[in-house]
Scaffold this motif. Structure first.
Motif, PDB file in Angstrom:
ATOM      1  N   HIS A  20       0.837  -1.201   0.000  1.00 10.93           N
ATOM      2  CA  HIS A  20       0.000   0.000   0.000  1.00 10.93           C
ATOM      3  C   HIS A  20       0.874   1.253   0.000  1.00 10.93           C
ATOM      4  CE1 HIS A  20      -2.827   3.011   1.704  1.00 10.93           C
ATOM      5  NE2 HIS A  20      -3.640   2.430   0.842  1.00 10.93           N
ATOM      6  N   GLU A  21       1.962   1.239   0.762  1.00 14.22           N
ATOM      7  CA  GLU A  21       2.890   2.376   0.764  1.00 14.22           C
ATOM      8  C   GLU A  21       3.468   2.592  -0.635  1.00 14.22           C
ATOM      9  OE1 GLU A  21       5.899   1.509   3.642  1.00 14.22           O
ATOM     10  OE2 GLU A  21       4.507   1.595   5.332  1.00 14.22           O
ATOM     11  N   ILE A  22       3.870   1.509  -1.273  1.00 19.13           N
ATOM     12  CA  ILE A  22       4.436   1.586  -2.628  1.00 19.13           C
ATOM     13  C   ILE A  22       3.391   2.153  -3.591  1.00 19.13           C
ATOM     14  CG2 ILE A  22       5.290   0.219  -4.589  1.00 19.13           C
ATOM     15  CD1 ILE A  22       6.466  -1.728  -2.403  1.00 19.13           C
ATOM     16  N   TRP A  23       2.176   1.656  -3.490  1.00 20.24           N
ATOM     17  CA  TRP A  23       1.079   2.106  -4.341  1.00 20.24           C
ATOM     18  C   TRP A  23       0.872   3.623  -4.189  1.00 20.24           C
ATOM     19  CZ3 TRP A  23      -4.028   3.514  -2.572  1.00 20.24           C
ATOM     20  CH2 TRP A  23      -4.964   3.683  -3.590  1.00 20.24           C
ATOM     21  N   LYS A  24       0.868   4.101  -2.946  1.00 26.19           N
ATOM     22  CA  LYS A  24       0.685   5.534  -2.712  1.00 26.19           C
ATOM     23  C   LYS A  24       1.869   6.329  -3.251  1.00 26.19           C
ATOM     24  CE  LYS A  24      -0.192   6.226   1.593  1.00 26.19           C
ATOM     25  NZ  LYS A  24      -0.629   6.440   2.980  1.00 26.19           N
TER      26      LYS A  24
END
Length: 66
Positions: A20-24
């Protein structure tokens, strides 16, 4: 490898949060879920491997002191 006391659910949760961090960070692109999951899994595994290596180094140092 999971650190002692961690479960597969814990690891999956860590991977999910990292993905999720990577996606953001990438601007929330559509259709990249699998790519983000794989990258996150690799990063978590590398972190765990580094922790294990550090633990083994500490044990070796302790054994030398005896």
């Amino acid at each position: 490898m999971a650190k002692e006391g961690r479960t597969m659910e814990d690891q999956d949760d860590r991977i999910r949060r990292r993905a999720h961090e990577i996606w953001k960070q990438e601007g929330s692109p559509e259709g990249r879920e699998y790519s983000h999951w794989l990258r996150a899994r690799a990063e978590i595994r590398e972190e765990d491997a580094n922790t294990i290596t550090q633990d083994l180094y500490r044990v070796a140092q302790l054994n030398r002191s005896f």
